[in-house]
Design an enzyme around this catalytic site. Structure first.
Site, PDB file in Angstrom:
ATOM      1  N   ARG A 157       0.842  -1.216   0.000  1.00 15.80           N
ATOM      2  CA  ARG A 157       0.000   0.000   0.000  1.00 15.80           C
ATOM      3  C   ARG A 157       0.869   1.256   0.000  1.00 15.80           C
ATOM      4  O   ARG A 157       0.576   2.234   0.666  1.00 15.80           O
ATOM      5  CB  ARG A 157      -0.951   0.025   1.209  1.00 15.80           C
ATOM      6  CG  ARG A 157      -1.938  -1.115   1.257  1.00 15.80           C
ATOM      7  CD  ARG A 157      -2.915  -1.105   0.066  1.00 15.80           C
ATOM      8  NE  ARG A 157      -3.691  -2.348   0.074  1.00 15.80           N
ATOM      9  CZ  ARG A 157      -3.301  -3.463  -0.530  1.00 15.80           C
ATOM     10  NH1 ARG A 157      -2.174  -3.494  -1.217  1.00 15.80           N
ATOM     11  NH2 ARG A 157      -4.040  -4.547  -0.488  1.00 15.80           N
ATOM     12  N   SER A 169     -11.267  -1.007   2.805  1.00 12.69           N
ATOM     13  CA  SER A 169     -10.479  -1.366   3.994  1.00 12.69           C
ATOM     14  C   SER A 169      -9.983  -0.094   4.662  1.00 12.69           C
ATOM     15  O   SER A 169      -9.273   0.691   4.034  1.00 12.69           O
ATOM     16  CB  SER A 169      -9.275  -2.225   3.597  1.00 12.69           C
ATOM     17  OG  SER A 169      -9.712  -3.407   2.974  1.00 12.69           O
ATOM     18  N   GLU A 180      -5.307   2.708   6.170  1.00  8.43           N
ATOM     19  CA  GLU A 180      -4.980   2.658   4.744  1.00  8.43           C
ATOM     20  C   GLU A 180      -5.569   3.894   4.063  1.00  8.43           C
ATOM     21  O   GLU A 180      -5.047   4.389   3.072  1.00  8.43           O
ATOM     22  CB  GLU A 180      -5.586   1.383   4.149  1.00  8.43           C
ATOM     23  CG  GLU A 180      -5.262   1.161   2.700  1.00  8.43           C
ATOM     24  CD  GLU A 180      -5.780  -0.179   2.195  1.00  8.43           C
ATOM     25  OE1 GLU A 180      -6.426  -0.165   1.140  1.00  8.43           O
ATOM     26  OE2 GLU A 180      -5.541  -1.213   2.839  1.00  8.43           O
TER      27      GLU A 180
END
Length: 342
Positions: free
Chosen positions: A159, A229, A325
């Protein structure tokens, strides 16, 4: 400050921006950025706003990147695609499958635009963007100079990429180059995909299975605002993982290259009995604990408070500290999400 950002973020949080501009080509994007900068305003470039949380009104110009177009080059070993940053990611996945060019099926139904995909190095069910990325085309905002970064130069991580660091504010992504190998190999390492037979499975079957898993577990942003998420899956040292597994032997864990171990944030949150927990208008989703939702006209403070509570509970129980995230946007730009919820 009277331009609502509610339609431009999938969380459906209602803050305003001074100006909102849709850019359909590179020149429009540059013009908008240069005009706002000359006026001394901060500038934020968004795709579909599917990975941001606005904490307050934005004191500047938000540019919506809508640069479209898909070009395909057919080479002996692979199909090379040049895709405009404003194309919808899931529509691209469907299009490539319809055209007989598999390779993106594990990444089906990830919300957002193609231009956002390298920023996060998006990933799901065992595949990350870096597996298929050939290059990323950017424009240097101050000069209009075009820059092409190879996949290696993008410095992809979990990420993470150069677009969250050196390239964050000075460059805009205008296109992404993808390389889809003609020798297709299914990736069946996660979830229901492990039940499929690698010798007979088709790309369409993988796509269908991924779509089924996502739609049954994840809330539709049109019904309950969310940014997918909310937390990253934590990557911990082998020692930390060993200690945790001694105490919680059923904890899902995924050994990584280099000896570290990835844990499942959703499982950790679930073990703290937090599914369905609500603070103000924000709630932990009942099916997938990794997702925080806008249950009832949530304010950004509700989401921040809930995220803080989740982080504390998981930290106290497992001594593992979750990091968002989702990107947090303050009045003049991105702020540290970890600091905000600590």
């Amino acid at each position: 400050m009277n331009h609502s950002l509610k339609p431009w973020n999938t969380f459906g949080i209602d803050h305003n921006a001074q100006h909102i501009v849709c850019a359909e080509d590179e020149q429009q994007l540059l013009n908008a950025w240069q005009y706002a900068t000359a006026e001394g305003q901060p500038v934020l470039i968004l795709g579909e706003g599917s990975n941001v949380l606005f904490l307050e009104d934005y004191r500047g110009t938000v540019i919506i990147n809508r640069i479209k177009g898909i070009e395909i080059h057919d080479e002996p070993d692979a199909w090379y695609l040049h895709v405009g940053a404003g194309e919808n990611w899931h529509r691209l996945v469907k299009y490539t499958l319809q055209e007989g060019m598999p390779g993106l099926e594990n990444l089906a139904l990830i919300p957002g635009c193609v231009g956002s995909s390298p920023i996060q190095n998006i990933g799901a069910y065992g595949v990350e963007l870096q597996r298929v990325c050939a290059y990323v085309d950017c424009v240097e905002l101050a000069t209009g100079k075009q820059v092409r970064l190879t996949a290696k130069e993008c410095r992809f991580g979990y990420r993470d990429s150069i677009f969250k660091h050196e390239y964050q504010d000075r460059f805009a992504i205008v296109a992404v180059g993808l390389r889809l190998l003609k020798e297709w190999q299914p990736v069946l390492t996660y979830g229901d995909l492990t039940r499929l037979d690698p010798t007979t499975v088709t790309p369409q079957q993988v796509f269908n299975a991924v779509c089924h898993m996502r739609t049954t577990k994840l809330p539709d942003p049109k019904v309950n605002g969310n940014a997918g998420s909310f937390f990253k899956n934590p990557v911990v040292s082998a020692e930390t993982a060993k200690a945790l597994l001694a105490q919680f032997p059923t904890a899902p864990n995924y050994p990584q290259a280099g000896g570290s171990v990835k844990l499942a944030a959703g499982w950790l949150i679930d073990q703290c009995q937090l599914k369905g927990m609500q603070m103000g208008g924000a709630a932990v989703h009942r099916q997938q604990a990794l997702v925080l939702i806008n249950e009832d006209n949530a304010k950004s403070e509700d989401v921040v408070q809930l995220a803080h509570h989740v982080r504390q509970k998981v930290g106290e129980k497992f001594n593992v500290w979750l990091e968002p995230e989702v990107r947090f946007i303050g009045a003049s730009g991105e702020v540290s999400a970890v600091e905000t919820i600590s």
